[in-house]
Design an enzyme around this catalytic site. Structure first.
Site, PDB file in Angstrom:
ATOM      1  N   ARG A 180      -3.297  -5.200 -20.969  1.00  0.00           N
ATOM      2  CA  ARG A 180      -4.108  -4.473 -21.960  1.00  0.00           C
ATOM      3  C   ARG A 180      -3.268  -3.584 -22.863  1.00  0.00           C
ATOM      4  O   ARG A 180      -3.683  -3.225 -23.942  1.00  0.00           O
ATOM      5  CB  ARG A 180      -5.173  -3.617 -21.251  1.00  0.00           C
ATOM      6  CG  ARG A 180      -6.251  -4.429 -20.582  1.00  0.00           C
ATOM      7  CD  ARG A 180      -7.200  -3.543 -19.805  1.00  0.00           C
ATOM      8  NE  ARG A 180      -7.960  -2.661 -20.670  1.00  0.00           N
ATOM      9  CZ  ARG A 180      -9.056  -3.019 -21.340  1.00  0.00           C
ATOM     10  NH1 ARG A 180      -9.518  -4.233 -21.222  1.00  0.00           N
ATOM     11  NH2 ARG A 180      -9.679  -2.158 -22.122  1.00  0.00           N
ATOM     12  N   ASP A 195      -9.691   3.961 -24.205  1.00  0.00           N
ATOM     13  CA  ASP A 195     -10.289   3.754 -22.883  1.00  0.00           C
ATOM     14  C   ASP A 195     -10.182   5.012 -22.025  1.00  0.00           C
ATOM     15  O   ASP A 195      -9.350   5.880 -22.282  1.00  0.00           O
ATOM     16  CB  ASP A 195      -9.547   2.634 -22.137  1.00  0.00           C
ATOM     17  CG  ASP A 195     -10.054   1.265 -22.544  1.00  0.00           C
ATOM     18  OD1 ASP A 195     -11.119   1.193 -23.164  1.00  0.00           O
ATOM     19  OD2 ASP A 195      -9.363   0.282 -22.230  1.00  0.00           O
ATOM     20  N   PRO A 198       0.806  -1.226   0.000  1.00  0.00           N
ATOM     21  CA  PRO A 198       0.000   0.000   0.000  1.00  0.00           C
ATOM     22  C   PRO A 198       0.841   1.280   0.000  1.00  0.00           C
ATOM     23  O   PRO A 198       0.345   2.339  -0.345  1.00  0.00           O
ATOM     24  CB  PRO A 198      -0.816  -0.080   1.298  1.00  0.00           C
ATOM     25  CG  PRO A 198      -0.537  -1.381   1.927  1.00  0.00           C
ATOM     26  CD  PRO A 198       0.547  -2.081   1.168  1.00  0.00           C
ATOM     27  N   GLU A 257       0.880  -8.913   8.253  1.00  0.00           N
ATOM     28  CA  GLU A 257       1.093  -7.474   8.489  1.00  0.00           C
ATOM     29  C   GLU A 257       2.069  -6.862   7.489  1.00  0.00           C
ATOM     30  O   GLU A 257       2.387  -5.678   7.565  1.00  0.00           O
ATOM     31  CB  GLU A 257       1.606  -7.243   9.915  1.00  0.00           C
ATOM     32  CG  GLU A 257       0.547  -7.434  10.985  1.00  0.00           C
ATOM     33  CD  GLU A 257      -0.707  -6.605  10.707  1.00  0.00           C
ATOM     34  OE1 GLU A 257      -0.588  -5.405  10.446  1.00  0.00           O
ATOM     35  OE2 GLU A 257      -1.805  -7.184  10.731  1.00  0.00           O
TER      36      GLU A 257
HETATM   37  N1  SAM Z   1       0.321  -3.608   7.539  1.00  0.00           N
HETATM   38  C1  SAM Z   1       0.441  -3.202   6.185  1.00  0.00           C
HETATM   39  C2  SAM Z   1       0.255  -1.707   6.085  1.00  0.00           C
HETATM   40  O1  SAM Z   1      -0.446  -1.143   6.913  1.00  0.00           O
HETATM   41  O2  SAM Z   1       0.753  -1.104   5.128  1.00  0.00           O
HETATM   42  C3  SAM Z   1      -0.597  -3.890   5.315  1.00  0.00           C
HETATM   43  C4  SAM Z   1      -0.322  -5.312   5.059  1.00  0.00           C
HETATM   44  S1  SAM Z   1      -1.557  -6.060   4.044  1.00  0.00           S
HETATM   45  C5  SAM Z   1      -2.702  -6.671   5.232  1.00  0.00           C
HETATM   46  C6  SAM Z   1      -0.800  -7.503   3.439  1.00  0.00           C
HETATM   47  C7  SAM Z   1      -0.257  -7.413   2.026  1.00  0.00           C
HETATM   48  O3  SAM Z   1      -1.292  -7.068   1.122  1.00  0.00           O
HETATM   49  C8  SAM Z   1       0.813  -6.383   1.785  1.00  0.00           C
HETATM   50  O4  SAM Z   1       2.093  -6.849   2.176  1.00  0.00           O
HETATM   51  C9  SAM Z   1       0.726  -6.154   0.300  1.00  0.00           C
HETATM   52  O5  SAM Z   1       1.470  -7.136  -0.428  1.00  0.00           O
HETATM   53  C10 SAM Z   1      -0.736  -6.374   0.014  1.00  0.00           C
HETATM   54  N2  SAM Z   1      -1.498  -5.106  -0.136  1.00  0.00           N
HETATM   55  C11 SAM Z   1      -2.416  -4.625   0.700  1.00  0.00           C
HETATM   56  N3  SAM Z   1      -2.947  -3.488   0.264  1.00  0.00           N
HETATM   57  C12 SAM Z   1      -2.348  -3.225  -0.915  1.00  0.00           C
HETATM   58  C13 SAM Z   1      -2.460  -2.174  -1.870  1.00  0.00           C
HETATM   59  N4  SAM Z   1      -3.299  -1.157  -1.686  1.00  0.00           N
HETATM   60  N5  SAM Z   1      -1.685  -2.235  -2.975  1.00  0.00           N
HETATM   61  C14 SAM Z   1      -0.824  -3.242  -3.160  1.00  0.00           C
HETATM   62  N6  SAM Z   1      -0.679  -4.273  -2.296  1.00  0.00           N
HETATM   63  C15 SAM Z   1      -1.421  -4.272  -1.186  1.00  0.00           C
END
Ligand code: SAM
Length: 247
Positions: A153, A168, A88, A115
């Site tokens: 795409r 698009d 994220p 996490e």
């Molecule tokens: N504790 C982390 C934080 O607050 O940033 C979030 C971990 S999330 C529960 C678990 C995994 O989901 C991450 O390591 C990532 O690979 C993926 N993930 C979650 N949200 C994402 C997003 N918006 N974009 C890309 N990958 C995401």
């Protein structure tokens, strides 16, 4: 293009890759897709990929060793991959990035769970961090799938019509115009006459103006960067758009 995904849930990708654009791209040999089971790079009996966080706190964190081993292994093969961690906090995926990645010969996506991933992975073994939006998913698999769809795409030959992705929403800098199909009238709602009269210039003008209208109403921020000619500006001004006020 070769796309490899490092994950602890390789089965996640079975069904999405059997449908639509991704399946066609795989069937046509335009992309070659492989999953890499992270547990195959563990060295203990339980095939452990996570542990408790140092410093305390809730949840588990993915340990670095299997990830480094998997990435090292993938980097030994040719062509050299761009290794992308889904997170994220990464750079936000958009059409510009998708188009750039569509030119690569090989991509590796690393999917986190729990996490997240030990920070040493970010600093020591990946090339790029990518996010699909300001929200938190339970795992990177969904994000990898979104990225794969968007990137695919833009690979020439993937879409039935070679220019579809170029028309698009967002690719043109604007939101796409509304689309209609049969029947001409449905529950009292009629298809706009202009689309039925066969005048291609009128249709093009109508579509451009609808695209401008929708963008002005829903995503006025996009207008600041869009390529707009004098007709576009006049139409937008009639709607109330004031470029100097938008900035
Ligand atoms: N504790 C982390 C934080 O607050 O940033 C979030 C971990 S999330 C529960 C678990 C995994 O989901 C991450 O390591 C990532 O690979 C993926 N993930 C979650 N949200 C994402 C997003 N918006 N974009 C890309 N990958 C995401």
């Amino acid at each position: 293009m070769i796309i490899e995904v490092i994950t602890i849930f390789p089965d996640f990708f079975d069904s999405p890759l059997r449908a639509g654009v991704l399946r066609r791209a795989v069937d046509a040999g335009i992309i070659e897709f492989r999953t890499v089971n992270l547990r195959d790079y563990t060295s203990d009996r339980h095939r452990t990929t996570d542990d408790r966080p140092f410093g305390g706190g809730e949840g588990m964190v993915m340990i670095p060793e299997p990830i480094f081993k998997a990435v090292d292994d993938l980097r030994r093969a040719s062509p050299p991959p761009e290794v992308i961690m889904l997170t994220p906090r990464g750079e936000r995926l958009d059409n510009r990035i998708a188009r750039e990645l569509a030119n690569k010969k090989r991509l590796v996506f690393l999917c986190g769970r729990y996490e997240g991933i030990d920070e040493r992975v970010a600093s020591g073994c990946i090339d790029r961090e990518l996010s699909i939006g300001d929200y938190v998913l339970s795992g990177g698999e969904t994000a990898a799938l979104v990225a794969m769809e968007v990137i695919t795409r833009f690979i020439p030959g993937v879409l039935g019509c070679g220019t579809s992705a170029e028309n698009d929403s967002f690719t043109t800098g604007l939101i796409e115009h509304p689309q209609y199909t049969r029947p001409r009238e449905f529950r009292g709602m009629k298809v706009p006459d202009v689309l039925l009269n066969g005048n291609h210039r009128d249709i093009a003008t109508w579509r451009r103006q609808q695209s401008l209208r929708l963008t002005y109403e829903r995503r006025p921020d996009l207008l600041e960067k869009a390529e707009l000619d004098r007709d576009d500006m006049e139409f937008l001004k009639r709607l109330g758009y004031r470029p100097e006020a938008a900035g």
